[in-house]
Write an enzyme that holds these catalytic residues in place. Sequence first.
Site, PDB file in Angstrom:
ATOM      1  N   ASP A 121       3.220  -4.690   8.030  1.00 27.17           N
ATOM      2  CA  ASP A 121       1.998  -3.911   7.889  1.00 27.17           C
ATOM      3  C   ASP A 121       0.829  -4.894   7.967  1.00 27.17           C
ATOM      4  O   ASP A 121       0.555  -5.626   7.006  1.00 27.17           O
ATOM      5  CB  ASP A 121       2.031  -3.176   6.543  1.00 27.17           C
ATOM      6  CG  ASP A 121       0.699  -2.529   6.196  1.00 27.17           C
ATOM      7  OD1 ASP A 121      -0.284  -2.733   6.928  1.00 27.17           O
ATOM      8  OD2 ASP A 121       0.645  -1.837   5.162  1.00 27.17           O
ATOM      9  N   CYS A 128      -4.780   2.408  -3.707  1.00 24.21           N
ATOM     10  CA  CYS A 128      -3.559   2.958  -3.088  1.00 24.21           C
ATOM     11  C   CYS A 128      -2.383   1.994  -3.252  1.00 24.21           C
ATOM     12  O   CYS A 128      -1.554   1.839  -2.348  1.00 24.21           O
ATOM     13  CB  CYS A 128      -3.751   3.300  -1.618  1.00 24.21           C
ATOM     14  SG  CYS A 128      -5.015   4.543  -1.349  1.00 24.21           S
ATOM     15  N   GLN A 134      -4.390  -5.384   6.801  1.00 21.97           N
ATOM     16  CA  GLN A 134      -5.378  -6.308   6.232  1.00 21.97           C
ATOM     17  C   GLN A 134      -5.366  -7.672   6.912  1.00 21.97           C
ATOM     18  O   GLN A 134      -6.165  -8.539   6.562  1.00 21.97           O
ATOM     19  CB  GLN A 134      -5.136  -6.490   4.717  1.00 21.97           C
ATOM     20  CG  GLN A 134      -5.328  -5.227   3.896  1.00 21.97           C
ATOM     21  CD  GLN A 134      -6.755  -4.677   3.934  1.00 21.97           C
ATOM     22  OE1 GLN A 134      -7.710  -5.356   4.323  1.00 21.97           O
ATOM     23  NE2 GLN A 134      -6.907  -3.417   3.554  1.00 21.97           N
ATOM     24  N   HIS A 150       0.869  -1.181   0.000  1.00 21.89           N
ATOM     25  CA  HIS A 150       0.000   0.000   0.000  1.00 21.89           C
ATOM     26  C   HIS A 150       0.907   1.233   0.000  1.00 21.89           C
ATOM     27  O   HIS A 150       2.012   1.195   0.541  1.00 21.89           O
ATOM     28  CB  HIS A 150      -0.844  -0.051   1.270  1.00 21.89           C
ATOM     29  CG  HIS A 150      -1.893   1.004   1.393  1.00 21.89           C
ATOM     30  ND1 HIS A 150      -1.613   2.278   1.821  1.00 21.89           N
ATOM     31  CD2 HIS A 150      -3.225   0.975   1.165  1.00 21.89           C
ATOM     32  CE1 HIS A 150      -2.738   2.989   1.848  1.00 21.89           C
ATOM     33  NE2 HIS A 150      -3.727   2.220   1.454  1.00 21.89           N
ATOM     34  N   LYS A 169     -10.467  -1.008  10.352  1.00 17.75           N
ATOM     35  CA  LYS A 169     -10.636  -2.150   9.446  1.00 17.75           C
ATOM     36  C   LYS A 169     -11.040  -3.408  10.214  1.00 17.75           C
ATOM     37  O   LYS A 169     -11.257  -4.454   9.622  1.00 17.75           O
ATOM     38  CB  LYS A 169      -9.345  -2.408   8.679  1.00 17.75           C
ATOM     39  CG  LYS A 169      -8.976  -1.281   7.707  1.00 17.75           C
ATOM     40  CD  LYS A 169      -7.772  -1.654   6.883  1.00 17.75           C
ATOM     41  CE  LYS A 169      -7.114  -0.482   6.201  1.00 17.75           C
ATOM     42  NZ  LYS A 169      -7.868   0.046   5.077  1.00 17.75           N
TER      43      LYS A 169
HETATM   44  N1  7TS Z   1      -1.597  -0.877   4.605  1.00 11.59           N
HETATM   45  C1  7TS Z   1      -2.499  -1.649   3.995  1.00 11.59           C
HETATM   46  C2  7TS Z   1      -2.119  -3.042   3.570  1.00 11.59           C
HETATM   47  C3  7TS Z   1      -3.794  -1.159   3.775  1.00 11.59           C
HETATM   48  O1  7TS Z   1      -4.692  -1.928   3.171  1.00 11.59           O
HETATM   49  C4  7TS Z   1      -4.126   0.162   4.188  1.00 11.59           C
HETATM   50  C5  7TS Z   1      -5.462   0.771   3.909  1.00 11.59           C
HETATM   51  C6  7TS Z   1      -3.144   0.903   4.849  1.00 11.59           C
HETATM   52  C7  7TS Z   1      -1.897   0.353   5.030  1.00 11.59           C
HETATM   53  C8  7TS Z   1      -3.417   2.261   5.392  1.00 11.59           C
HETATM   54  O2  7TS Z   1      -4.275   2.167   6.470  1.00 11.59           O
HETATM   55  P1  7TS Z   1      -4.860   3.471   7.183  1.00 11.59           P
HETATM   56  O3  7TS Z   1      -5.887   2.934   8.114  1.00 11.59           O
HETATM   57  O4  7TS Z   1      -3.722   4.118   7.892  1.00 11.59           O
HETATM   58  O5  7TS Z   1      -5.411   4.326   6.104  1.00 11.59           O
HETATM   59  N2  7TS Z   1      -6.117   0.226   2.791  1.00 11.59           N
HETATM   60  C9  7TS Z   1      -7.203   0.750   2.183  1.00 11.59           C
HETATM   61  C10 7TS Z   1      -7.841   0.101   1.117  1.00 11.59           C
HETATM   62  O6  7TS Z   1      -7.482  -0.973   0.655  1.00 11.59           O
HETATM   63  N3  7TS Z   1      -8.883   0.840   0.704  1.00 11.59           N
HETATM   64  O7  7TS Z   1      -8.934   1.949   1.467  1.00 11.59           O
HETATM   65  C11 7TS Z   1      -7.896   1.885   2.393  1.00 11.59           C
END
Ligand code: 7TS
Length: 411
Positions: A205, A369, A208, A128, A231
């Site tokens: 990370d 992203c 997910q 990401h 999430k």
């Molecule tokens: N890393 C991964 C693997 C992610 O899927 C996401 C967010 C992030 C980091 C960032 O997370 P945040 O909570 O700090 O924003 N992924 C997604 C997505 O797949 N669609 O919208 C956000």
Amino acid sequence: MTDNLETFDIGRVRADFPILRREVYGRPLIYLDNAATSQKPQSVIERIERYYREENANIHRGVHYLSQLATREYESARVKIKRFINAGDAHEIIFTRGTTEGINLVAFSYGRKHVREGDEVIISAMEHHSNIVPWQMLCEYTGAKLRVIPINDDGELIMDEYARMLGPRTKIVAVNHISNALGTVNPVKRIVEMAHSQDVPVLIDGAQAAPHLAVDVRDLDCDFYVFSGHKMCGPTGVGALYGKTEWLNTLPPWQGGGDMIASVDFDKTTYNALPYKFEAGTPNIAGGIGLGAAIDYLTGIGLDRIAAYEHELLDYATETIGAINGVRIIGTAREKASVLSFTLAGIHPHDIGTILDQEGIAVRAGHHCAQPVMKRFKVPATVRASFAFYNTKAEIDALAEGIHRVVEVLG
Ligand code: 7TS
């Protein structure tokens, strides 16, 4: 279905999520955008409301009743997170704004102390943007070099290339546990083992992964693990960074401010003990407590049951959607979880997303992203259906029907 799954009462689970009862455009909501953010159960919504109604006060500083109550509840959420990922100590859990902030914290703090010109940082081709850009920024400031583990046509890491990349110049490895764009579950334990054999620390990370499988940071032996509350049935604006005590004790703080200090003088400031050293300013107190309630909810169902049920959903979706003429599934790794990315011959993903939306089906259409992943598979974007344990096979059937309708309209 296995015996285990027979005890998974999907009707009862769905009843816990008030939003699943609503309609959009006069149709029942079919929410398949869980990788972007999950929906929230009533218990989490109520917990946040109760905090503001009955417990609201600033934490770690008040002698009064409410401040002590709020502090106790917030710190008890930290202990829940510690248990949830099997960390060794609650002080290894740093509250953050989410995954993005956790990665930026480590890139800044570890990077400032350990990364110099000529050093190398290893990430992968399926990250990401939030696990790419902070490291790129670090490399820009320091003159270090970003190395990228390539992926094969199924969307799996090419581990031989990783082995070749690791060396005396490597200062840190940062990879995701599960890819948000492909659904690949990466062999993170092996990745950590290989890095440790060269004394290189690893950040995982887990944005997910934390919602979809049981995470055990001590078994993985990773040095840092980050994830987001929103999430995994928790509120937005809160997440956690796990770091091994040895690292967190020796790394410099990143943001300065209240709560992260032991004493302040214009000549010299000393820093607070863990975990507060990394928690400057008034945090998202309601969010932290809400995340604790989300963990209670998830562990009440059981991550192993969630993983097994979602695995069945994904297999069913792969079969059903994959059989539609013109569908190309992007991401066909042997180990996958909860994400089905695909394209439809001759039709732009955004058009597919728009037509599905009219049917009440929420999917994400875009680059997720993860622009380098799109480039690797030579597609401008994909449609992504991402599942949670409250989704059903009937919803996947509705998605398949929706895609057939897209073909009728635009094909
Ligand atoms: N890393 C991964 C693997 C992610 O899927 C996401 C967010 C992030 C980091 C960032 O997370 P945040 O909570 O700090 O924003 N992924 C997604 C997505 O797949 N669609 O919208 C956000």
